[in-house]
Write an enzyme that holds these catalytic residues in place. Structure first.
Site, PDB file in Angstrom:
ATOM      1  N   GLY A 131       0.876  -1.258   0.053  1.00 35.59           N
ATOM      2  CA  GLY A 131      -0.050  -0.050  -0.147  1.00 35.59           C
ATOM      3  C   GLY A 131       1.037   1.347  -0.020  1.00 35.59           C
ATOM      4  N   CYS A 152       5.070  -6.263   1.607  1.00 32.38           N
ATOM      5  CA  CYS A 152       5.533  -4.911   1.688  1.00 32.38           C
ATOM      6  C   CYS A 152       4.741  -4.085   2.873  1.00 32.38           C
ATOM      7  CB  CYS A 152       5.437  -4.408   0.449  1.00 32.38           C
ATOM      8  SG  CYS A 152       6.241  -2.580   0.387  1.00 32.38           S
ATOM      9  N   TYR A 153       3.926  -3.428   2.579  1.00 34.33           N
ATOM     10  CA  TYR A 153       2.877  -2.666   3.644  1.00 34.33           C
ATOM     11  C   TYR A 153       2.349  -3.895   4.452  1.00 34.33           C
ATOM     12  CZ  TYR A 153      -0.392  -0.012   6.009  1.00 34.33           C
ATOM     13  OH  TYR A 153      -1.359   0.813   6.864  1.00 34.33           O
ATOM     14  N   HIS A 183       8.414  -7.506  -3.346  1.00 34.98           N
ATOM     15  CA  HIS A 183       7.136  -7.803  -4.128  1.00 34.98           C
ATOM     16  C   HIS A 183       7.189  -9.168  -4.865  1.00 34.98           C
ATOM     17  CE1 HIS A 183       5.114  -4.186  -3.134  1.00 34.98           C
ATOM     18  NE2 HIS A 183       6.059  -3.653  -3.193  1.00 34.98           N
ATOM     19  N   GLU A 212       5.066 -10.491  -6.614  1.00 31.90           N
ATOM     20  CA  GLU A 212       4.076 -10.469  -7.656  1.00 31.90           C
ATOM     21  C   GLU A 212       4.547  -9.870  -8.867  1.00 31.90           C
ATOM     22  OE1 GLU A 212       3.874  -8.795  -5.034  1.00 31.90           O
ATOM     23  OE2 GLU A 212       3.065  -6.813  -5.385  1.00 31.90           O
ATOM     24  N   ASP A 241     -17.005 -11.214 -24.269  1.00 32.89           N
ATOM     25  CA  ASP A 241     -17.456 -11.288 -22.922  1.00 32.89           C
ATOM     26  C   ASP A 241     -18.824 -11.942 -23.137  1.00 32.89           C
ATOM     27  OD1 ASP A 241     -15.419 -10.077 -22.175  1.00 32.89           O
ATOM     28  OD2 ASP A 241     -16.064  -8.369 -21.754  1.00 32.89           O
ATOM     29  N   LYS A 293     -10.295 -10.569 -17.776  1.00 31.84           N
ATOM     30  CA  LYS A 293     -10.261 -10.973 -19.273  1.00 31.84           C
ATOM     31  C   LYS A 293      -9.687 -12.031 -19.864  1.00 31.84           C
ATOM     32  CE  LYS A 293     -11.855  -8.522 -23.107  1.00 31.84           C
ATOM     33  NZ  LYS A 293     -13.144  -7.832 -22.944  1.00 31.84           N
TER      34      LYS A 293
END
Ligand code: XMP
Length: 503
Positions: free
Chosen positions: A48, A75-76, A162, A164, A220, A359
């Site tokens: 964050g 992290c945060y 991080h 990710e 979609d 998506k």
């Protein structure tokens, strides 16, 4: 995934799903009671933008730490765990940003089989100085003696880096270790399981009733329709609304694919005049959307009346639409989705089988269901169609100009082999005219703006660096072939600050 305002919130959720574990983003205000009710296998606390020391910085309900659910702070998220459980986080005066060498120092399951020395991606100012009681340090960097910590007893883990982001090369493995080895998740979230669950859920929701699905020809609605068809077969009627705001050849293509190839029960509602009437003299973009949204629903209602008063309407709402609402509250989600303009007095109950998917997952489901590649990989096209790409009033003449220019953009982008790598590429018709000289004559005509962007999820986007040769062909073809256009411009705005569409 508990969101503390991370830039990477969606990315973390996506990475978890890439590990074939289902994940949802929840706000940091989630309570221990809600955690109990939802019974997740694990909680990931995101990063964050704030410091834990700033007044009003988001915190987690302290009771959540006592739920026994395995936790992984990033992290945060890691700093918060430390602060809330009695350790120490301090501004060190020197943050760490970007690629940072890290050394693994303990035999943590997080780093099992991973090299002792590895580069990780950092972006923090505060640092963990001392872990709370019961925690031990399992990795360090030069500036962060506690770059990763763990309390194996309580199954609470924290990393300062991080995992990710792609720049943390072994990050996905760290995440998988947490998910599989610490939290005991199984990699069971696959396209097949998504389809099976959806089919069961749709059957439960609609029972034996009739269902209508607005089919636009885009990925979609096509995937949503295919899922509903699989679930309730001939209870489904698809409705293709020709709004008159479509691109060249679109109506024919939808007919040919869905009625022709898939033998879908398709109602083709030709409503171009009604949409044009609703848009008569409307300039304000929000009013345009509202007018279009309302007209859509009125057309659906009329079709539904002829189909035993069908009460269920299938929509292709995606997960990012829900995230954008910033809350897990279902009512808010719907109103967010309806920003496009659904009227309040709508009787339909919505069926949204894609509301938990990104998506790329929708595209994978589409492929798994056997939809043709040209539908699965179609670039997104907004429901309000060309109307939100015509700045100012929408008239048949201006639609014709834009439709012709847009067809050229699509043709040339495909010819250059760029169609799939671009998120969207299209033409925009602004509400100005400029002076030019054509065939020794003065011209006073519209410009066409080329808009092409790259994006993963439309939440953010960058303008595409189209090759000069492509731009050159676009410019000369549009001016030569589209009457009423004497200039071509290129939109080089990212999102933010721009949006992808012009209105
Ligand atoms: P913006 O313009 O907000 O668009 O950057 C983000 C993505 O959403 C599409 N879009 C819409 N799709 N109904 C839709 O079905 C709408 O009202 C609508 N508005 C924007 C846009 O094409 C882009 O992919």
């Amino acid at each position: 995934m508990v969101d503390f305002g991370a830039q990477y919130a969606q990315l973390i959720a996506r990475r978890v799903r890439e590990a074939h574990v289902y994940s949802e983003i929840v706000p940091h205000t989630i309570t221990a009671a809600e955690v109990h009710a939802r019974a997740p296998a694990a909680l990931i606390l995101s990063g964050g933008p704030r410091s834990v020391h700033v007044e009003g910085a988001p915190i987690l309900d302290p009771e959540v730490y006592r739920t026994g659910v395995p936790m992984f702070g990033i992290c945060y998220g890691a700093q918060l765990v430390v602060q809330q459980l009695g350790g120490e986080v301090a501004p060190t005066g020197r943050g760490e940003y970007g690629r940072t060498p890290m050394r693994v120092v303990g035999g943590s399951p997080l780093f099992a089989d991973l090299p002792v020395e590895q580069d990780v991606w950092m972006s923090h100012f505060d640092s963990i100085v001392a872990g709370p009681e019961g925690f031990r340090v399992v990795a360090s960097t030069e500036e962060s003696p506690a770059a990763a910590i763990e309390d194996p007893e309580r199954r609470i883990y924290g990393v300062q880096f991080h995992p990710e982001v792609a720049h943390t090369a072994r990050g996905q493995e760290v995440l998988k270790h947490f998910l599989y080895d610490v939290a005991g998740c199984r990699p069971a979230w696959t396209m097949t399981s998504i389809i099976e669950r959806s089919v069961v859920a749709i059957r439960e929701q609609v029972g034996g009733e009739r269902v209508i699905c607005g089919l636009s020809g885009g990925v979609d609605s096509a995937v949503a329709a295919a899922l509903v068809q699989k679930a309730v077969g001939d209870q489904l009627t698809c409705v293709f609304v020709d709004t008159g705001l479509l691109r060249a050849g679109e109506a024919e293509q939808v007919e040919e694919t869905f009625r022709g190839q898939f033998s879908v029960d398709l109602v083709h509602a030709k409503a171009g005049d009604r949409f044009l009437e609703a848009l008569d003299d409307v300039i304000d973009p929000e009013r345009k959307r509202k007018a279009i949204g309302t007209t859509f629903i009125r057309v659906f209602e009329e079709v539904a009346r002829d189909l035993d008063d069908a009460r269920f309407l299938v929509q292709g709402t995606l997960y990012p639409d829900i995230i954008e609402s910033g809350t897990a509250d279902a009512a808010r989600i719907k109103s967010h989705h309806n920003v496009g303009g659904l009227p309040e007095d709508m009787d339909f109950e919505l069926v949204e089988p894609l509301r938990n998917l990104f998506k790329d997952e929708v595209r994978a489901v589409g492929e798994e269901l056997g939809l043709p590649e040209d539908i699965v990989w179609r670039q997104p096209f907004p429901g309000p169609g060309l109307a939100v790409r015509i700045v100012g009033t929408v008239t048949p003449e201006r639609l014709e100009v834009l439709r012709a220019a847009d067809a050229i953009v699509t043709e040339e982008v495909k010819r250059a082999g760029l169609y799939r790598e671009l998120w969207q590429s299209f033409a925009v018709l602004p509400a100005v005219r400029t002076v030019g000289v054509m065939g020794d004559e003065r011209s006073y005509a519209y410009p066409i703006v080329i808009r092409a962007v790259t994006s993963d999820d439309a939440m953010t986007a960058d303008w595409a660096r189209l090759p000069y040769e492509v731009l050159e062909r676009l410019s000369s073809r549009i001016i030569n072939e589209v009457p009423g256009v004497n200039r071509v411009a290129l939109d080089i705005t990212s999102k933010p600050p721009g949006t992808i569409e012009w209105e």
